[in-house]
Design an enzyme around this catalytic site. Structure first.
Site, mmCIF file in Angstrom:
data_model
loop_
_atom_site.group_PDB
_atom_site.id
_atom_site.type_symbol
_atom_site.label_atom_id
_atom_site.label_comp_id
_atom_site.label_asym_id
_atom_site.label_seq_id
_atom_site.Cartn_x
_atom_site.Cartn_y
_atom_site.Cartn_z
ATOM 1 N N ALA A 1 11.604 -0.759 34.181
ATOM 2 C CA ALA A 1 11.151 -2.199 33.548
ATOM 3 C C ALA A 1 11.877 -3.316 34.477
ATOM 4 O O ALA A 1 12.638 -3.063 35.037
ATOM 5 C CB ALA A 1 11.885 -1.953 32.101
ATOM 6 N N GLU B 1 9.955 7.641 33.959
ATOM 7 C CA GLU B 1 9.325 8.273 32.648
ATOM 8 C C GLU B 1 7.681 8.363 32.802
ATOM 9 O O GLU B 1 7.218 9.570 32.333
ATOM 10 C CB GLU B 1 9.960 7.448 31.464
ATOM 11 C CG GLU B 1 11.381 7.536 31.311
ATOM 12 C CD GLU B 1 11.858 6.709 30.278
ATOM 13 O OE1 GLU B 1 12.038 5.450 30.549
ATOM 14 O OE2 GLU B 1 12.572 7.070 29.423
ATOM 15 N N GLU C 1 19.131 3.740 33.493
ATOM 16 C CA GLU C 1 19.340 2.780 32.446
ATOM 17 C C GLU C 1 20.591 2.621 32.000
ATOM 18 O O GLU C 1 21.226 1.823 31.635
ATOM 19 C CB GLU C 1 18.202 3.350 31.170
ATOM 20 C CG GLU C 1 16.985 2.793 31.470
ATOM 21 C CD GLU C 1 16.323 4.402 32.165
ATOM 22 O OE1 GLU C 1 16.946 5.001 33.030
ATOM 23 O OE2 GLU C 1 14.865 4.404 32.119
ATOM 24 N N GLY D 1 11.839 3.601 33.713
ATOM 25 C CA GLY D 1 10.464 3.754 33.011
ATOM 26 C C GLY D 1 9.538 4.179 34.154
ATOM 27 O O GLY D 1 8.472 4.938 33.649
HETATM 28 C C1 LIG Z 1 10.986 1.237 27.213
HETATM 29 C C2 LIG Z 1 11.211 1.546 28.518
HETATM 30 C C3 LIG Z 1 12.848 1.461 29.152
HETATM 31 C C4 LIG Z 1 12.927 1.254 30.493
HETATM 32 C C5 LIG Z 1 14.005 0.877 30.852
HETATM 33 C C6 LIG Z 1 14.016 0.666 32.447
HETATM 34 O O1 LIG Z 1 13.136 1.105 33.307
HETATM 35 S S1 LIG Z 1 15.475 -0.017 33.148
HETATM 36 C C7 LIG Z 1 15.206 -0.500 34.781
HETATM 37 C C8 LIG Z 1 15.450 0.841 35.468
HETATM 38 N N1 LIG Z 1 15.124 0.527 37.008
HETATM 39 C C9 LIG Z 1 16.470 0.217 37.577
HETATM 40 O O2 LIG Z 1 17.468 0.065 37.118
HETATM 41 C C10 LIG Z 1 16.204 0.093 38.929
HETATM 42 C C11 LIG Z 1 17.024 -1.058 39.578
HETATM 43 N N2 LIG Z 1 16.712 -1.403 41.069
HETATM 44 C C12 LIG Z 1 17.063 -0.686 41.945
HETATM 45 O O3 LIG Z 1 17.832 0.006 41.771
HETATM 46 C C13 LIG Z 1 17.018 -1.164 43.271
HETATM 47 O O4 LIG Z 1 16.456 -2.528 43.233
HETATM 48 C C14 LIG Z 1 15.666 -0.747 44.189
HETATM 49 C C15 LIG Z 1 16.129 0.841 44.662
HETATM 50 C C16 LIG Z 1 14.449 -0.413 43.105
HETATM 51 C C17 LIG Z 1 15.199 -1.515 45.309
HETATM 52 O O5 LIG Z 1 16.505 -1.457 46.126
HETATM 53 P P1 LIG Z 1 16.390 -2.486 47.386
HETATM 54 O O6 LIG Z 1 17.901 -2.420 48.157
HETATM 55 O O7 LIG Z 1 15.176 -2.195 48.211
HETATM 56 O O8 LIG Z 1 16.444 -3.940 46.770
HETATM 57 P P2 LIG Z 1 17.184 -4.906 45.752
HETATM 58 O O9 LIG Z 1 18.010 -4.144 45.073
HETATM 59 O O10 LIG Z 1 17.860 -5.979 46.769
HETATM 60 O O11 LIG Z 1 16.012 -5.436 44.949
HETATM 61 C C18 LIG Z 1 15.045 -6.717 45.544
HETATM 62 C C19 LIG Z 1 14.733 -7.477 44.471
HETATM 63 O O12 LIG Z 1 14.223 -6.860 43.260
HETATM 64 C C20 LIG Z 1 15.087 -7.255 42.036
HETATM 65 N N3 LIG Z 1 14.952 -6.026 41.148
HETATM 66 C C21 LIG Z 1 15.002 -4.766 41.290
HETATM 67 N N4 LIG Z 1 14.787 -4.038 40.471
HETATM 68 C C22 LIG Z 1 14.349 -4.724 39.357
HETATM 69 C C23 LIG Z 1 14.258 -4.372 38.269
HETATM 70 N N5 LIG Z 1 14.131 -3.268 37.742
HETATM 71 N N6 LIG Z 1 13.962 -5.455 37.395
HETATM 72 C C24 LIG Z 1 13.974 -6.892 37.778
HETATM 73 N N7 LIG Z 1 13.997 -7.078 39.126
HETATM 74 C C25 LIG Z 1 14.547 -6.062 40.098
HETATM 75 C C26 LIG Z 1 16.338 -7.495 42.384
HETATM 76 O O13 LIG Z 1 17.187 -8.155 41.757
HETATM 77 C C27 LIG Z 1 16.128 -8.247 43.773
HETATM 78 O O14 LIG Z 1 16.022 -9.483 43.537
HETATM 79 P P3 LIG Z 1 16.468 -10.626 44.592
HETATM 80 O O15 LIG Z 1 17.904 -10.496 44.727
HETATM 81 O O16 LIG Z 1 15.708 -10.254 45.819
HETATM 82 O O17 LIG Z 1 15.782 -11.797 43.693
#
Ligand SMILES: CCC/C=C/C(=O)SCCNC(=O)CCNC(=O)[C@H](O)C(C)(C)COP(=O)([O-])OP(=O)([O-])OC[C@H]1O[C@@H](n2cnc3c(N)ncnc32)[C@H](O)[C@@H]1OP(=O)([O-])[O-]
Length: 663
Positions: free
Chosen positions: A36, A78, A98, A75
């Site tokens: 998400a 999932e 999450e 998500g």
């Molecule tokens: C009902 C369903 C419920 C579901 C719940 C969920 O899915 S909860 C979600 C579960 N998912 C997670 O918790 C995953 C969280 N993300 C990660 O773990 C890592 O970002 C990565 C492994 C996807 C990529 O790593 P990497 O070192 O290659 O890159 P990086 O980390 O530097 O990110 C680059 C840019 O993207 C941005 N951004 C990234 N993800 C999100 C996001 N979800 N959202 C928004 N933004 C996001 C990040 O802020 C950054 O922006 P900036 O600073 O450039 O403006």
């Protein structure tokens, strides 16, 4: 919202079109899905809900295959779990993170993963939120194939090859969720998770949701997952953790009061680094550098220390290599007892004893031994970087690199710029920090920089509270219940009471045998000094009697307010002085370096959640009671923010505007 709409429209089309025999779902640009969009949380989420369309995928009578490259997180994973098959590239990372955002996997993750890989493995993945490699995902059983080639092409080929085969066993919702000895298992897990969570609610709620997968039929379990998610979604902890997610990234976009910034300053390439001093810090720093692939020259002039240091570094590197299943980085470290061995490195990190005279001398020597463009960094935790710079021929190449013990484990690095540090020197130290896996925060030069400067009022309040009647246990308990891994007294005991004693001595505060409670014109508590002088525990009760102090009952509210608000107050002063660029920098320093509970977002975020007016009122109240304690005097910035209507934290910078810079 646009992606959700796209998934809904496309899946409906693919499932209902009789010409389509099988389906592959993939992401763009080599990334399946990061889950998400966290930025949408906390607002009204628009667009269609996903779970109904996910169920349509699972119940389709044609095979649906997920082609996973890059990431399948939250998500995203999932969604893949609703597909009938998962084909994964070997470099992909998968997980349900999450919980790290204060949530639970609420698109069926808590009900479906345990059905697929068993309850214990699902509990581990969901309550820690850790990312796993494709190889581990295959071993655990939630992907079907791991490949090195083009994943989408392989998935298409596979999807065509299984057309017409039964999909019954591929529908996770129809699988049972066996769990022998469920009660004992969940009781044990719950106890462990509560202990580790230190007050965080999401991990505990995750366990409850997984328990529902065992005790309830699938549809009811899904319902329960939704109900539990609703308790987390708008919680203060979820907001704090999501703030931490973005702040961790914000701090890498550093700026200096001069206007120099991350995007206009290019780091110099660094391949060879010297570490001077093989004490505890030097050893950890050497390990961190070698593990990240850098060549290291470790210099120690004292023979016994060299022998012990070399052995410790080799042991740590060997053990880490064994744990990770990679070859050891021992060969990357060269040892020498001569300072001249650092002549050809691009960057030096000095980690000798915290003594200005010693460091002055060393920087003078380094300046003549090293090449003219070598960066000279100090691991000092409080000393004046500018003064060290003034000992060298190129003061613009001197910065602080303040590591936290144990340096190969702790994630925080304070990169300290003096008034003369060149932006390129800061950029290089920040880049090196990133390379060795640290969260690096650029800060200005002042006594204690950001972290230790804020710790001063915190530690003084802890001692004052003991003078007034609290036992050390009462103070520590309040802080540990708040979420710190250790209260102030346990922490000081562990790091060595003599560490602070030495600093106080250097500051001229210690007067052996004297009991006076005013030093340098302000309130002072000599209890810590007495403990060190006598080499034993001085009972606060006897001390209070001799001081004529009347003991009173102190509750945990007062402990927290005095310790934490005085620390926060110093944080406002740091912002005012331009020592930190923004509240996120301070918060990440406290979360990654000082054990501030992440689910409370960091001290400045916590202040914004408590309410700035409440923090101000409490400080005013305690200041009236303790007029001899200057750190309880509310800072100008805190007053200014409150009189500007206490704006949300992301708008504080507008009030700070032109910080008065101490640099
Ligand atoms: C009902 C369903 C419920 C579901 C719940 C969920 O899915 S909860 C979600 C579960 N998912 C997670 O918790 C995953 C969280 N993300 C990660 O773990 C890592 O970002 C990565 C492994 C996807 C990529 O790593 P990497 O070192 O290659 O890159 P990086 O980390 O530097 O990110 C680059 C840019 O993207 C941005 N951004 C990234 N993800 C999100 C996001 N979800 N959202 C928004 N933004 C996001 C990040 O802020 C950054 O922006 P900036 O600073 O450039 O403006």
């Amino acid at each position: 919202a646009a992606v959700r709409q796209g998934i809904v429209d496309t899946v409906q089309k693919a499932v209902s079109d009789p010409q389509v025999k099988s389906v592959v779902i993939c992401g763009q640009n080599g990334i399946f899905c990061g889950g998400a969009d966290i930025k949408e949380f906390g607002k009204d989420i628009s667009g269609p809900p996903l779970v109904p369309v996910f169920h349509a995928i699972e119940s389709a009578d044609k095979p649906v295959v997920a082609a996973i490259e890059g990431s399948a997180l939250g998500g995203g994973l999932e969604l893949a779990l609703f597909c009938h098959y998962r084909i994964t590239h070997s470099k992909a990372r998968l997980g349900l993170p999450e919980v790290t955002l204060g949530l639970l996997p609420a698109a069926g993750g808590t009900q479906r993963l345990p059905r697929l890989i068993g309850v214990p493995a699902a509990l581990d993945l969901i309550t820690t939120g850790r990312h796993v490699t494709a190889a581990e995902a295959l071993k655990l059983g939630f992907v079907d194939q791991v490949i090195d080639q083009n994943t989408v092409e392989a998935a298409v080929k596979f999807a065509l090859s299984v057309v017409g085969q039964s999909l019954e066993s591929r529908r996770i919702s129809t699988l049972p969720c066996p769990c022998p000895d469920a009660d004992a298992l969940f009781e044990g897990v719950m106890q462990k998770v509560r202990q580790r969570a230190r007050g965080a609610i999401a991990p505990v709620t995750c366990v409850q949701a997984i328990q529902a997968a065992v005790t309830l039929p699938y549809a009811q379990g899904m319902q329960r997952e939704q109900e539990l998610m609703a308790t987390l979604f708008t919680s203060a902890q979820a907001r704090a953790l999501q703030y931490c997610f973005f702040s961790q990234r914000v701090v890498s976009r550093w700026s200096m009061p001069s206007g120099a910034r991350w995007d206009t300053s290019k780091p110099k390439p660094v391949t060879k680094v010297a570490v001077i001093g093989l004490g505890t810090m030097g050893r950890g720093i050497t390990v961190a550098l070698a593990q990240a692939g850098l060549s290291v020259v470790a210099v120690e002039t004292e023979q016994q220390q060299m022998i012990a240091g070399q052995r410790a570094v080799s042991d740590m590197l060997e053990r880490a290599a064994q744990r990770r299943g990679v070859s050891s980085a021992v060969y990357r470290v060269r040892y020498s007892m001569k300072l001249e061995a650092v002549a050809d490195v691009q960057l030096v990190i000095e980690a000798v004893f915290e003594d200005m005279v010693l460091k002055e001398q060393l920087f003078k020597q380094l300046s003549s031994i090293c090449k003219a463009d070598t960066l000279l960094c100090s691991n000092t935790s409080a000393l004046d970087i500018d003064h060290l710079a003034s000992q060298t021929r190129s003061p613009q190449l001197v910065v602080g690199m303040h590591f936290f013990a144990p340096a190969h484990v702790m994630k925080l690095l304070e990169v300290v710029h003096g008034p003369r540090s060149a932006p390129q020197a800061v950029a290089t130290a920040m880049e090196l920090g990133k390379r060795i896996g640290k969260v690096s925060v650029a800060v200005g030069n002042c006594r204690g920089f950001v972290g230790n400067r804020m710790l001063m009022p915190y530690s003084q309040e802890a001692l004052f509270l003991v003078e007034e009647g609290a036992s050390p246990e009462v103070v520590d308990r309040a802080l540990e219940e708040f979420g710190f891994p250790m209260g102030f007294f346990r922490m000081s005991d562990l790091s060595g009471l003599d560490v602070g004693w030495r600093v106080r001595k250097a500051d001229g505060l210690v007067k052996p045998g004297q009991m006076s409670r005013v030093r340098q014109g302000r309130r002072y508590c000599p209890l810590g000094d007495l403990l060190c002088e006598q080499g034993r525990f001085e009972l606060p009760r006897g001390y209070r009697a001799r001081q004529g102090l009347v003991s009173r009952r102190i509750d945990s509210k007062e402990v927290l307010e005095r310790c934490l608000y005085s620390l926060i107050n110093e944080g406002f002063r740091i912002l005012e002085d331009g020592i930190a660029a923004g509240p996120e920098d301070i918060d990440m320093i406290y979360v990654f370096g000082y054990g501030w509970p992440r689910h409370r977002g960091g001290p400045m975020f916590y202040a914004s959640q408590v309410g700035l007016d409440r923090v101000l009122q409490a400080l005013e109240h305690y200041q009236q009671l303790h007029p001899d304690v200057p750190h309880l005097q509310p800072s100008r910035l805190l007053r200014k923010l409150v009189s500007s209507g206490s704006p949300p934290i992301h708008r504080w910078k507008e009030v700070i505007k032109k910080p008065h810079s101490a640099l």
